[in-house]
Design a protein around this motif. Structure first.
Motif, PDB file in Angstrom:
ATOM      1  N   HIS A   1      48.427  41.335  69.384  1.00  0.00           N
ATOM      2  CA  HIS A   1      47.983  40.536  68.250  1.00  0.00           C
ATOM      3  C   HIS A   1      48.478  41.026  66.895  1.00  0.00           C
ATOM      4  O   HIS A   1      47.862  40.733  65.873  1.00  0.00           O
ATOM      5  N   ALA A   2      49.606  41.780  66.890  1.00  0.00           N
ATOM      6  CA  ALA A   2      50.088  42.359  65.632  1.00  0.00           C
ATOM      7  C   ALA A   2      50.199  41.306  64.526  1.00  0.00           C
ATOM      8  O   ALA A   2      49.690  41.500  63.426  1.00  0.00           O
ATOM      9  N   ALA A   3      50.850  40.176  64.836  1.00  0.00           N
ATOM     10  CA  ALA A   3      51.104  39.166  63.800  1.00  0.00           C
ATOM     11  C   ALA A   3      49.799  38.665  63.199  1.00  0.00           C
ATOM     12  O   ALA A   3      49.690  38.512  61.978  1.00  0.00           O
TER      13      ALA A   3
ATOM     14  N   GLY B   1      46.892  41.733  55.501  1.00  0.00           N
ATOM     15  CA  GLY B   1      47.822  41.655  54.363  1.00  0.00           C
ATOM     16  C   GLY B   1      47.355  40.646  53.338  1.00  0.00           C
ATOM     17  O   GLY B   1      47.291  40.935  52.143  1.00  0.00           O
ATOM     18  N   LEU B   2      46.992  39.468  53.814  1.00  0.00           N
ATOM     19  CA  LEU B   2      46.530  38.419  52.901  1.00  0.00           C
ATOM     20  C   LEU B   2      45.247  38.858  52.191  1.00  0.00           C
ATOM     21  O   LEU B   2      45.086  38.638  50.990  1.00  0.00           O
ATOM     22  N   GLY B   3      44.362  39.503  52.933  1.00  0.00           N
ATOM     23  CA  GLY B   3      43.111  39.980  52.341  1.00  0.00           C
ATOM     24  C   GLY B   3      43.378  40.944  51.197  1.00  0.00           C
ATOM     25  O   GLY B   3      42.847  40.785  50.097  1.00  0.00           O
ATOM     26  N   LEU B   4      44.252  41.926  51.441  1.00  0.00           N
ATOM     27  CA  LEU B   4      44.548  42.900  50.389  1.00  0.00           C
ATOM     28  C   LEU B   4      45.272  42.246  49.225  1.00  0.00           C
ATOM     29  O   LEU B   4      45.016  42.573  48.066  1.00  0.00           O
ATOM     30  N   LEU B   5      46.163  41.295  49.545  1.00  0.00           N
ATOM     31  CA  LEU B   5      46.897  40.599  48.483  1.00  0.00           C
ATOM     32  C   LEU B   5      45.925  39.855  47.561  1.00  0.00           C
ATOM     33  O   LEU B   5      45.984  39.969  46.334  1.00  0.00           O
TER      34      LEU B   5
ATOM     35  N   ARG C   1      39.615  42.350  65.211  1.00  0.00           N
ATOM     36  CA  ARG C   1      39.586  43.143  63.975  1.00  0.00           C
ATOM     37  C   ARG C   1      39.685  42.272  62.736  1.00  0.00           C
ATOM     38  O   ARG C   1      39.352  42.711  61.636  1.00  0.00           O
ATOM     39  N   ILE C   2      40.164  41.044  62.903  1.00  0.00           N
ATOM     40  CA  ILE C   2      40.215  40.097  61.779  1.00  0.00           C
ATOM     41  C   ILE C   2      38.807  39.849  61.243  1.00  0.00           C
ATOM     42  O   ILE C   2      38.626  39.557  60.073  1.00  0.00           O
TER      43      ILE C   2
ATOM     44  N   THR D   1      41.754  33.354  57.136  1.00  0.00           N
ATOM     45  CA  THR D   1      41.572  34.363  58.186  1.00  0.00           C
ATOM     46  C   THR D   1      40.844  33.750  59.384  1.00  0.00           C
ATOM     47  O   THR D   1      41.076  34.156  60.513  1.00  0.00           O
ATOM     48  N   GLY D   2      39.992  32.765  59.120  1.00  0.00           N
ATOM     49  CA  GLY D   2      39.349  32.053  60.218  1.00  0.00           C
ATOM     50  C   GLY D   2      40.385  31.364  61.093  1.00  0.00           C
ATOM     51  O   GLY D   2      40.320  31.411  62.330  1.00  0.00           O
ATOM     52  N   GLY D   3      41.386  30.756  60.453  1.00  0.00           N
ATOM     53  CA  GLY D   3      42.463  30.100  61.189  1.00  0.00           C
ATOM     54  C   GLY D   3      43.290  31.098  61.981  1.00  0.00           C
ATOM     55  O   GLY D   3      43.600  30.886  63.157  1.00  0.00           O
ATOM     56  N   ILE D   4      43.625  32.223  61.296  1.00  0.00           N
ATOM     57  CA  ILE D   4      44.455  33.238  61.954  1.00  0.00           C
ATOM     58  C   ILE D   4      43.723  33.827  63.161  1.00  0.00           C
ATOM     59  O   ILE D   4      44.315  34.136  64.181  1.00  0.00           O
ATOM     60  N   TRP D   5      42.428  33.977  63.037  1.00  0.00           N
ATOM     61  CA  TRP D   5      41.631  34.504  64.139  1.00  0.00           C
ATOM     62  C   TRP D   5      41.431  33.431  65.209  1.00  0.00           C
ATOM     63  O   TRP D   5      41.409  33.708  66.411  1.00  0.00           O
TER      64      TRP D   5
END
Lengths: 263, 64
Positions: free
Chosen positions: B15-17, B24-28, A55-56, A110-114
């Protein structure tokens, strides 16, 4: 055609017309973003391999697309600055850069988080990641030039040159996944082909991409309007706009532009 | 609706975190991009008004 071009590039005209557009674009942005978030988080089915971490993608892909098209728009503005020396293009160059930098940063993070739950690493020097990092530094360069050079038009011309030179990076980002066989997977979507995912999976992405573009539109208009007030402060129309009811600053500006529209 | 319960929605599988921090970061970042220029507008207008007032006072001072 030239009179039209001239009118379109007049800061005063842009200030008035953008004031009329802004509420509509803002409403559409909120609408699309809300719908996109609900679809992406609650309705899209989980990926059979990646589970819910996929979903990221609905944040990562729109921000990566926008990061690149912002850059292209900035370079186009740069070209207009260098050829026609149009003031509004100078302002656009300056106003796009910070947004572009922040959205490139978002795409990278987000690439890193994913990447961590999927590939087991936050960052590798893979071709796509590295060329996106270069994009971020190009944005930083344009921003730095704006503050380093004191005259607005000089700063804009230097920024335009850098933006145009940096344009070579855009095809590198696009084809990096094909030229170098590193970690990042090739594009999931192509304009020429039918998407390989089910409709419940790609439709939230489409909505999110539109939402991100709309937010960019809102931010660009907000920033440009500030920039116009700042740089055109000697003109009569800005003076009149600023002068009237001095007590509440933001509302007074809105009101005067509203009455002007009515007149 | 893909999830069976609100708890499952919050948990996002395992994968919650990752999911929530990315959103969250995207909206921020998006909201900061909108809010900062809105705040800046007040500053810009105040600055121009101060400039106008100064000019006005100067004019009055020289005409007296």
């Amino acid at each position: 055609m030239w009179t039209w071009f001239h009118k379109l590039s007049s800061p005063k005209w842009f200030y008035q017309i953008s004031g009329r557009w802004l509420p509509w674009i803002a409403c559409a942005a909120v609408l699309f973003l809300t719908a996109g978030l609900i679809m992406a988080l609650a309705y899209a089915p989980a990926d059979y391999q990646q589970g819910n971490s996929f979903r990221i993608m609905y944040i990562h892909v729109p921000s990566a697309i926008l990061a690149q098209s912002c850059y292209m728009m900035m370079a186009v503005a740069g070209g207009i600055v260098l050829i026609w020396r149009i003031k509004l293009a100078e302002m656009a160059l300056k106003c796009i850069a910070p947004f572009g930098a922040s959205i490139t940063f978002l795409a990278l993070v987000t690439g890193g988080i994913w990447g961590y739950p999927t590939w087991g690493t936050w960052w590798v020097w893979d071709a796509r990641g590295t060329s996106m990092l270069i994009l971020l530094f190009l944005y930083f360069g344009v921003i730095a030039l704006q503050s380093a050079i004191s005259t607005a038009s000089g700063a804009a011309r230097a920024g335009s040159l850098l933006a145009l030179v940096g344009l070579v990076n855009i095809p590198i980002i696009k084809y990096s996944v094909e030229w170098w066989n590193t970690l990042h997977q090739p594009a999931t979507f192509k304009l020429t082909e039918k998407p390989s995912m089910p409709v419940e999976m790609w439709s939230p992405l489409l909505v999110m991409v539109i939402a991100f573009y709309l937010v960019f539109g809102v931010v660009l208009i907000l920033r440009l309007r500030n920039e116009i007030l700042e740089r055109e402060h000697k003109t009569n129309w800005v003076r009149k706009l600023i002068e009237t009811p001095i007590e509440s600053s933001t509302t007074s500006v809105e009101k005067t532009s509203a009455t002007k529209r009515g007149a | 609706m893909y999830f069976d319960s609100f708890e499952a929605f919050l948990a996002m599988g395992k994968h919650a975190a990752y999911v929530w921090s990315a959103y969250g970061l995207g909206l921020l970042i998006l909201s900061l991009n909108v809010i900062l220029p809105m705040l800046n507008k007040r500053k810009v207008v105040a600055k121009q008004q101060a400039r106008l007032r100064r000019e006005h006072n100067k004019k009055r001072a020289t005409s007296q």
